[in-house]
Scaffold this motif. Sequence first.
Motif, PDB file in Angstrom:
ATOM      1  N   TYR A  33       0.829  -1.302   0.096  1.00 50.65           N
ATOM      2  CA  TYR A  33      -0.046  -0.121  -0.212  1.00 50.65           C
ATOM      3  C   TYR A  33       0.663   1.248   0.045  1.00 50.65           C
ATOM      4  O   TYR A  33       2.021   1.229   0.638  1.00 50.65           O
ATOM      5  CB  TYR A  33      -0.939   0.007   1.155  1.00 50.65           C
ATOM      6  N   GLY A  98      -4.517  -9.410   5.877  1.00 59.46           N
ATOM      7  CA  GLY A  98      -4.714  -8.114   6.033  1.00 59.46           C
ATOM      8  C   GLY A  98      -4.885  -7.960   7.749  1.00 59.46           C
ATOM      9  O   GLY A  98      -5.450  -6.771   8.210  1.00 59.46           O
ATOM     10  N   ARG A  99      -4.390  -8.791   8.550  1.00 56.87           N
ATOM     11  CA  ARG A  99      -4.748  -8.546   9.930  1.00 56.87           C
ATOM     12  C   ARG A  99      -3.587  -8.037  10.626  1.00 56.87           C
ATOM     13  O   ARG A  99      -3.655  -7.641  11.752  1.00 56.87           O
ATOM     14  CB  ARG A  99      -4.275 -10.114  10.487  1.00 56.87           C
ATOM     15  N   GLU A 100      -2.458  -7.489   9.785  1.00 61.81           N
ATOM     16  CA  GLU A 100      -1.780  -6.519  10.451  1.00 61.81           C
ATOM     17  C   GLU A 100      -0.958  -5.835   9.390  1.00 61.81           C
ATOM     18  O   GLU A 100      -0.392  -6.563   8.508  1.00 61.81           O
ATOM     19  CB  GLU A 100      -0.608  -7.117  11.414  1.00 61.81           C
ATOM     20  N   GLN A 101      -0.640  -4.340   9.449  1.00 60.29           N
ATOM     21  CA  GLN A 101       0.217  -3.894   8.365  1.00 60.29           C
ATOM     22  C   GLN A 101       1.325  -3.519   8.746  1.00 60.29           C
ATOM     23  O   GLN A 101       1.497  -2.840   9.996  1.00 60.29           O
ATOM     24  CB  GLN A 101      -0.491  -2.819   7.625  1.00 60.29           C
ATOM     25  N   PHE A 102       2.447  -3.328   8.264  1.00 56.04           N
ATOM     26  CA  PHE A 102       3.920  -3.213   8.639  1.00 56.04           C
ATOM     27  C   PHE A 102       4.159  -1.842   7.827  1.00 56.04           C
ATOM     28  O   PHE A 102       3.851  -1.647   6.688  1.00 56.04           O
ATOM     29  CB  PHE A 102       4.740  -4.079   8.444  1.00 56.04           C
ATOM     30  N   PHE A 103       4.541  -0.629   8.551  1.00 57.35           N
ATOM     31  CA  PHE A 103       4.820   0.462   7.597  1.00 57.35           C
ATOM     32  C   PHE A 103       6.409   0.908   7.380  1.00 57.35           C
ATOM     33  O   PHE A 103       7.258   0.454   8.560  1.00 57.35           O
ATOM     34  CB  PHE A 103       4.235   1.617   8.587  1.00 57.35           C
TER      35      PHE A 103
ATOM     36  N   TYR B  32     -11.618  -5.335  11.741  1.00 59.77           N
ATOM     37  CA  TYR B  32     -10.378  -5.376  12.599  1.00 59.77           C
ATOM     38  C   TYR B  32     -10.267  -4.210  13.073  1.00 59.77           C
ATOM     39  O   TYR B  32     -10.347  -3.280  12.220  1.00 59.77           O
ATOM     40  CB  TYR B  32      -9.310  -6.318  11.896  1.00 59.77           C
ATOM     41  N   PHE B  34      -7.493  -1.658  15.154  1.00 59.00           N
ATOM     42  CA  PHE B  34      -5.867  -1.198  15.413  1.00 59.00           C
ATOM     43  C   PHE B  34      -5.838  -0.119  15.937  1.00 59.00           C
ATOM     44  O   PHE B  34      -6.442   0.984  15.685  1.00 59.00           O
ATOM     45  CB  PHE B  34      -5.210  -1.486  14.131  1.00 59.00           C
ATOM     46  N   TYR B  36      -2.294   2.399  16.186  1.00 56.05           N
ATOM     47  CA  TYR B  36      -0.664   2.482  15.882  1.00 56.05           C
ATOM     48  C   TYR B  36      -0.258   3.943  16.632  1.00 56.05           C
ATOM     49  O   TYR B  36      -1.017   4.767  16.827  1.00 56.05           O
ATOM     50  CB  TYR B  36      -0.695   2.775  14.342  1.00 56.05           C
ATOM     51  N   LEU B  51      -8.965  -8.637  16.719  1.00 52.68           N
ATOM     52  CA  LEU B  51      -9.436  -9.537  15.702  1.00 52.68           C
ATOM     53  C   LEU B  51     -10.529 -10.319  15.815  1.00 52.68           C
ATOM     54  O   LEU B  51     -11.537 -10.253  15.213  1.00 52.68           O
ATOM     55  CB  LEU B  51      -8.065 -10.350  14.986  1.00 52.68           C
ATOM     56  N   HIS B  94      -9.847  -2.477   9.507  1.00 55.53           N
ATOM     57  CA  HIS B  94      -9.910  -3.230   8.211  1.00 55.53           C
ATOM     58  C   HIS B  94     -11.285  -3.882   8.061  1.00 55.53           C
ATOM     59  O   HIS B  94     -11.850  -4.458   9.062  1.00 55.53           O
ATOM     60  CB  HIS B  94      -8.701  -4.162   8.597  1.00 55.53           C
TER      61      HIS B  94
END
Lengths: 112, 115
Positions: A33, A98-103, B32, B34, B36, B51, B94
Motif C-alpha cells: 500500500y 490483512g490482519r496487520e500492516q507493517f509500515f 478488525y 488497530f 498505531y 481481531l 480493516h
Amino acid sequence: IAGITQAPTSQILAAGRRMTLRCTQDMRHNAMYWYRQDLGLGLRLIHYSNTAGTTGKGEVPDGYSVSRANTDDFPLTLASAVPSQTSVYFCASSDSQGREQFFGPGTRLTVL
Amino acid sequence: AQSVTQLDSQVPVFEEAPVELRCNYSSSVSVYLFWYVQYPNQGLQLLLKYLSGSTLVKGINGFEAEFNKSQTSFHLRKPSVHISDTAEYFCAIHIRNTGRRALTFGSGTRLQVQP
C-alpha cells in the motif's frame, strides 16, 4: 534489509518534475500500500496492490501511479508534481488476510 | 462507506496520570481494529489489535483497548503515562471479508505528556 525500506528519506522537488518514491519489503507479503499523511487528515490510501501484477486505486489516486512487477517492490510515481502533493508518504505491506500492516519509515516530499 | 473518528485532536496529560484516547468507527460489516503509534519523524508502529475473541486487548508499552460493538468504539487506555508516551496515536479499521485489505485511519490524536 529488515521489514520495509523507503527511499529517499526526504526530497525537495520543483513543480512539474517527475519523481519516483521507492519501497521494498522483505517479508514476502502479498499486499502492499501507499498512503499519504497530512496534518489533521490522518493517513489516506493512494494506491494498493493485493498481489504482484495487480494494482488498485485508493481514496486519493489522482496524480499518482504505481506498478508491482514483483512481490518485493512497489514504487510510487508522481508524473508531474504539484504543490498539493507535498506530504509524508508511507509504504506498507500485509499478508493476504490483512490482519496487520507493517509500515516503512516514510518519505517527506516537498513540492515547490 | 466506512469511517473512523478520533474525537480528540490533542490530549495533554501529566506524567503518571491515566489517559484515554477515544475512537469510534462506522461500518456496516465486521472489522478488525488497530491502534498505531507514531513517534516524531518516524513511521507507524502497531500498539495493539482486535481481531476476535476477548474484547479487552493488551498491547505494548502498557496500553490496552476495549472493543465495544454496541457503541462501535475502540478506546485506548493507559493507567499511568510516561514522558516517552508523547506521540501521535492513530486508530484504524480493516473491513473483513472483502477484497479491500487497506486500512481506514482516523485523523490522529496527539498525546502530550507533561512533567
